[in-house]
Design an enzyme around this catalytic site. Structure first.
Site, PDB file in Angstrom:
ATOM      1  N   GLY A 103      25.461  22.887 -39.244  1.00  0.00           N
ATOM      2  CA  GLY A 103      23.964  24.635 -39.343  1.00  0.00           C
ATOM      3  C   GLY A 103      24.574  25.371 -39.475  1.00  0.00           C
TER       4      GLY A 103
ATOM      5  N   VAL B  78      35.857  28.268 -49.048  1.00  0.00           N
ATOM      6  CA  VAL B  78      35.246  29.265 -49.664  1.00  0.00           C
ATOM      7  C   VAL B  78      35.642  31.246 -48.382  1.00  0.00           C
ATOM      8  CG1 VAL B  78      32.894  30.831 -50.147  1.00  0.00           C
ATOM      9  CG2 VAL B  78      33.367  28.321 -50.502  1.00  0.00           C
TER      10      VAL B  78
ATOM     11  N   GLY C  95      29.732  28.716 -47.960  1.00  0.00           N
ATOM     12  CA  GLY C  95      31.003  27.551 -47.492  1.00  0.00           C
ATOM     13  C   GLY C  95      30.162  26.308 -47.805  1.00  0.00           C
ATOM     14  N   HIS C  96      29.593  26.156 -46.710  1.00  0.00           N
ATOM     15  CA  HIS C  96      28.444  24.720 -46.956  1.00  0.00           C
ATOM     16  C   HIS C  96      27.806  24.558 -48.113  1.00  0.00           C
ATOM     17  CE1 HIS C  96      28.379  26.404 -42.466  1.00  0.00           C
ATOM     18  NE2 HIS C  96      28.145  25.167 -42.506  1.00  0.00           N
TER      19      HIS C  96
ATOM     20  N   LYS D  47      38.640  24.359 -45.498  1.00  0.00           N
ATOM     21  CA  LYS D  47      38.659  24.538 -44.186  1.00  0.00           C
ATOM     22  C   LYS D  47      38.945  24.202 -42.582  1.00  0.00           C
ATOM     23  CE  LYS D  47      37.437  28.358 -40.983  1.00  0.00           C
ATOM     24  NZ  LYS D  47      36.681  27.572 -39.996  1.00  0.00           N
ATOM     25  N   ASP D  48      38.697  23.164 -42.411  1.00  0.00           N
ATOM     26  CA  ASP D  48      38.850  22.221 -41.805  1.00  0.00           C
ATOM     27  C   ASP D  48      39.989  20.437 -42.186  1.00  0.00           C
ATOM     28  OD1 ASP D  48      37.000  23.384 -39.083  1.00  0.00           O
ATOM     29  OD2 ASP D  48      35.931  22.909 -41.097  1.00  0.00           O
TER      30      ASP D  48
HETATM   31  P1  AMP Z   1      30.509  23.057 -39.962  1.00  0.00           P
HETATM   32  O1  AMP Z   1      29.037  23.194 -39.548  1.00  0.00           O
HETATM   33  O2  AMP Z   1      31.226  24.167 -39.526  1.00  0.00           O
HETATM   34  O3  AMP Z   1      31.132  21.829 -39.411  1.00  0.00           O
HETATM   35  O4  AMP Z   1      30.845  22.360 -41.279  1.00  0.00           O
HETATM   36  C1  AMP Z   1      30.456  21.119 -42.321  1.00  0.00           C
HETATM   37  C2  AMP Z   1      31.283  21.729 -43.278  1.00  0.00           C
HETATM   38  O5  AMP Z   1      31.701  22.239 -44.195  1.00  0.00           O
HETATM   39  C3  AMP Z   1      32.694  20.489 -43.042  1.00  0.00           C
HETATM   40  O6  AMP Z   1      33.466  19.875 -44.224  1.00  0.00           O
HETATM   41  C4  AMP Z   1      33.363  22.063 -43.052  1.00  0.00           C
HETATM   42  O7  AMP Z   1      34.838  21.446 -43.773  1.00  0.00           O
HETATM   43  C5  AMP Z   1      32.702  23.056 -44.411  1.00  0.00           C
HETATM   44  N1  AMP Z   1      33.742  24.046 -44.602  1.00  0.00           N
HETATM   45  C6  AMP Z   1      32.754  24.696 -42.945  1.00  0.00           C
HETATM   46  N2  AMP Z   1      33.580  25.937 -43.610  1.00  0.00           N
HETATM   47  C7  AMP Z   1      34.384  26.602 -44.719  1.00  0.00           C
HETATM   48  C8  AMP Z   1      34.249  27.165 -46.002  1.00  0.00           C
HETATM   49  N3  AMP Z   1      34.542  27.965 -45.481  1.00  0.00           N
HETATM   50  N4  AMP Z   1      34.296  26.668 -46.860  1.00  0.00           N
HETATM   51  C9  AMP Z   1      34.767  25.355 -47.477  1.00  0.00           C
HETATM   52  N5  AMP Z   1      33.726  24.394 -46.774  1.00  0.00           N
HETATM   53  C10 AMP Z   1      33.432  24.984 -45.420  1.00  0.00           C
END
Ligand code: AMP
Length: 280
Positions: free
Chosen positions: A28, A173, A33-34, A146-147
């Site tokens: 969330g 992103v 990016g999301h 990113k991860d």
């Molecule tokens: P998180 O909410 O941080 O667990 O991220 C959810 C998904 O979004 C994961 O697969 C992350 O790698 C991806 N994500 C987070 N930040 C970015 C970003 N800046 N660019 C691309 N994907 C992202």
């Protein structure tokens, strides 16, 4: 858009909407990016599911579980605009009911880098992602570069446990100044935010050196560290120039390298990476 909390509602909607499904797991506090993952899933599948769950098992005892930013209403309105079919935003007890005791451990690739800095982190990640795969049964699941280590861990789990789905990895992103978008960027004060693009600068410096023929892993790590050291607000946790599939630190980086780092700036722990692969 269906917004549900229980596993049984996800299963019911999943059965009713036939055709291919793409799943985007998130914690969330959504940003571009999301949303880039959701847009890609929207193009490639008949139906799109998004999970919003701040997963406690992937946080260490001294980490930011309690302060992790949340704004479900805003997240839902963004996802509505993107024509998402199903959002699962469960309470913790729905995911980890009393008596829960089964975890997924991906052994070797979980050990270095983020795994060394955050013991138990990838056990939590692999467990929640395995549960999401079983609950949603998607044809494709979308993750961000990113991860980078998370992607390696999940690919390994999908191979080892025969999950019948495709893992799709989307590019990182960034903000216009190069800072990788992250929900945790809100922890930065304006002064710290101005310093934060140093991660991207360090990655670019090592990338430029690699493209110019510097293929010694130790030198690439030194280049990244020296750029980071020049920023007084940045405390480097690690820099890495590793094999992109095993994550073992490289001496010879000529056949491709994953550059990555974790850096503390104020209260924020920032990670970033760049994957360099030789042209054919
Ligand atoms: P998180 O909410 O941080 O667990 O991220 C959810 C998904 O979004 C994961 O697969 C992350 O790698 C991806 N994500 C987070 N930040 C970015 C970003 N800046 N660019 C691309 N994907 C992202």
């Amino acid at each position: 858009m269906h917004v549900v909390q229980t596993v049984s509602e996800v299963r019911r909607i999943r059965r009713e909407l036939t055709g291919s499904w793409g799943l985007v797991p998130t914690m969330g506090y959504l940003h571009e990016g999301h949303l880039s993952l959701v847009r890609r899933a929207r193009v490639e599948n008949d139906h799109v599911g998004v999970s919003i769950f701040v997963n406690p098992t992937q946080f260490g005892p001294n980490e930011d579980l309690d302060t992790y930013p949340r704004d479900l209403e805003r997240d839902l309105s963004l996802l509505r605009e993107l024509n998402v079919d199903l959002v699962w935003a469960p309470p913790v007890e729905e995911v980890y009911p009393p008596g829960f005791q089964t975890y997924v451990t991906v052994e070797e690739v979980s050990k270095p880098l983020e795994g060394a800095a955050r013991p138990g982190h990838f056990r939590g990640v692999a467990t929640i992602v395995a549960k999401l795969f079983n609950i949603f049964q998607p044809d494709r699941a979308y993750f961000g570069q990113k991860d980078a280590q998370q992607v390696v861990v999940i690919r390994q789990m999908v191979r080892d446990l025969n999950f019948p789905l495709e893992v799709v990895v989307c590019p990182t992103v960034r903000e216009p100044d190069g800072l990788a978008m992250s929900s945790r960027n809100v922890y930065l004060t304006p002064e710290q935010r101005a310093a934060a693009p140093v991660l991207y600068k360090a990655l670019c410096a090592a990338r430029d050196a690699w493209k110019a023929g510097e293929h010694d892993g130790e030198q690439l790590r030194r280049i990244m560290r020296s750029v980071l050291d020049a920023e007084p607000l940045a405390q480097t946790e690690y820099v890495s120039a590793a094999d992109p599939t095993t994550l073992v630190e490289l001496g010879d980086a000529s056949r491709g390298v994953l550059l990555s780092m974790a850096v503390r700036i104020g209260k924020a722990r920032l990670i970033d990476n760049m994957l360099l692969l030789p042209k054919e």
